[in-house]
Design a protein around this motif. Sequence first.
Motif, PDB file in Angstrom:
ATOM      1  N   TYR A  85      26.835  22.110  75.716  1.00 50.52           N
ATOM      2  CA  TYR A  85      26.426  23.252  74.906  1.00 50.52           C
ATOM      3  C   TYR A  85      25.260  23.913  75.633  1.00 50.52           C
ATOM      4  O   TYR A  85      25.012  23.585  76.789  1.00 50.52           O
ATOM      5  CB  TYR A  85      26.115  22.858  73.463  1.00 50.52           C
ATOM      6  N   ASP A  86      24.591  24.851  75.005  1.00 51.62           N
ATOM      7  CA  ASP A  86      23.594  25.667  75.723  1.00 51.62           C
ATOM      8  C   ASP A  86      24.264  26.295  76.948  1.00 51.62           C
ATOM      9  O   ASP A  86      23.750  26.259  78.066  1.00 51.62           O
ATOM     10  CB  ASP A  86      22.376  24.838  76.158  1.00 51.62           C
ATOM     11  N   ASN A 101      28.105  31.194  74.287  1.00 47.56           N
ATOM     12  CA  ASN A 101      27.139  31.611  73.283  1.00 47.56           C
ATOM     13  C   ASN A 101      26.547  30.387  72.601  1.00 47.56           C
ATOM     14  O   ASN A 101      26.981  29.261  72.833  1.00 47.56           O
ATOM     15  CB  ASN A 101      27.791  32.557  72.261  1.00 47.56           C
ATOM     16  N   GLU A 102      25.552  30.618  71.773  1.00 41.96           N
ATOM     17  CA  GLU A 102      24.811  29.512  71.149  1.00 41.96           C
ATOM     18  C   GLU A 102      25.631  28.722  70.142  1.00 41.96           C
ATOM     19  O   GLU A 102      25.254  27.622  69.765  1.00 41.96           O
ATOM     20  CB  GLU A 102      23.521  30.018  70.501  1.00 41.96           C
ATOM     21  N   LYS A 103      26.775  29.250  69.720  1.00 48.29           N
ATOM     22  CA  LYS A 103      27.594  28.548  68.716  1.00 48.29           C
ATOM     23  C   LYS A 103      28.678  27.665  69.343  1.00 48.29           C
ATOM     24  O   LYS A 103      29.259  26.844  68.666  1.00 48.29           O
ATOM     25  CB  LYS A 103      28.255  29.563  67.770  1.00 48.29           C
ATOM     26  N   ALA A 104      28.954  27.845  70.612  1.00 46.15           N
ATOM     27  CA  ALA A 104      30.056  27.112  71.249  1.00 46.15           C
ATOM     28  C   ALA A 104      29.599  25.770  71.799  1.00 46.15           C
ATOM     29  O   ALA A 104      28.486  25.624  72.294  1.00 46.15           O
ATOM     30  CB  ALA A 104      30.659  27.951  72.376  1.00 46.15           C
ATOM     31  N   GLY A 137      26.006  22.209  64.637  1.00 43.68           N
ATOM     32  CA  GLY A 137      26.242  23.614  64.320  1.00 43.68           C
ATOM     33  C   GLY A 137      27.053  24.342  65.373  1.00 43.68           C
ATOM     34  O   GLY A 137      27.022  25.566  65.462  1.00 43.68           O
ATOM     35  N   LYS A 138      27.798  23.601  66.181  1.00 43.45           N
ATOM     36  CA  LYS A 138      28.600  24.177  67.262  1.00 43.45           C
ATOM     37  C   LYS A 138      30.071  24.218  66.874  1.00 43.45           C
ATOM     38  O   LYS A 138      30.558  23.357  66.130  1.00 43.45           O
ATOM     39  CB  LYS A 138      28.469  23.350  68.555  1.00 43.45           C
ATOM     40  N   THR A 139      30.786  25.189  67.414  1.00 42.67           N
ATOM     41  CA  THR A 139      32.230  25.257  67.279  1.00 42.67           C
ATOM     42  C   THR A 139      32.831  24.520  68.468  1.00 42.67           C
ATOM     43  O   THR A 139      32.561  24.887  69.621  1.00 42.67           O
ATOM     44  CB  THR A 139      32.714  26.726  67.284  1.00 42.67           C
ATOM     45  N   LYS A 172      40.321  26.084  70.593  1.00 46.91           N
ATOM     46  CA  LYS A 172      39.217  26.039  69.625  1.00 46.91           C
ATOM     47  C   LYS A 172      39.620  25.148  68.465  1.00 46.91           C
ATOM     48  O   LYS A 172      40.752  25.227  67.975  1.00 46.91           O
ATOM     49  CB  LYS A 172      38.927  27.455  69.132  1.00 46.91           C
TER      50      LYS A 172
END
Length: 176
Positions: A85-86, A101-104, A137-139, A172
């Motif tokens: 992430y990040d 992005n910050e959600k992935a 909080g990540k997808t 996803k």
Amino acid sequence: MGIERVDNPLSLKDELLKFVFEVYRSTKGTYPALEWVEKKPSPEDFEGFKRVYEPFLEFRLTREFNELYTMRKGGQLVGTVALVYDLKDKDVWWVPDEIKNEKAGLIEFFMVSSGYRGKGYGSKLLNFAVKRLLSLGKTPYVITFPSLDAYGYYLRRGFEKVMDYGEFVILKYVVP
């Protein structure tokens, strides 16, 4: 058999290299795909595999993976999964900008030793990775090749195709 976080991934480099080679050999050289290599080593050539894969593994262990987890049975490594992430801060050319992005969160380095496939170890690792990313909080996303058996495996476990990206397919996780 538990899943354990590896605090110092580089300390396992040699063991992981042998583990990944066993997966490469058992899949007859289809995974890992080594897509950046012009002439792939034979599935019987550990030294050739090491020359090609070791620098990439070092990159992944030191600059790509945010979290690395292993599964062992009797001390023997039988499975791995990494979380990435990040993504905006990482040099991961195989990740499309649309999901940087910050959600992935990516599920990467997901492998089970050949002798342990089909026994629920992979499902346990994958479920753990999905839950961990969701808790952050990540997808959850997976980047794979449509020709691999893993592609169908992910589709059966709650992932859906969201795009093609070069030779890759982006999947996803769909929260039930």
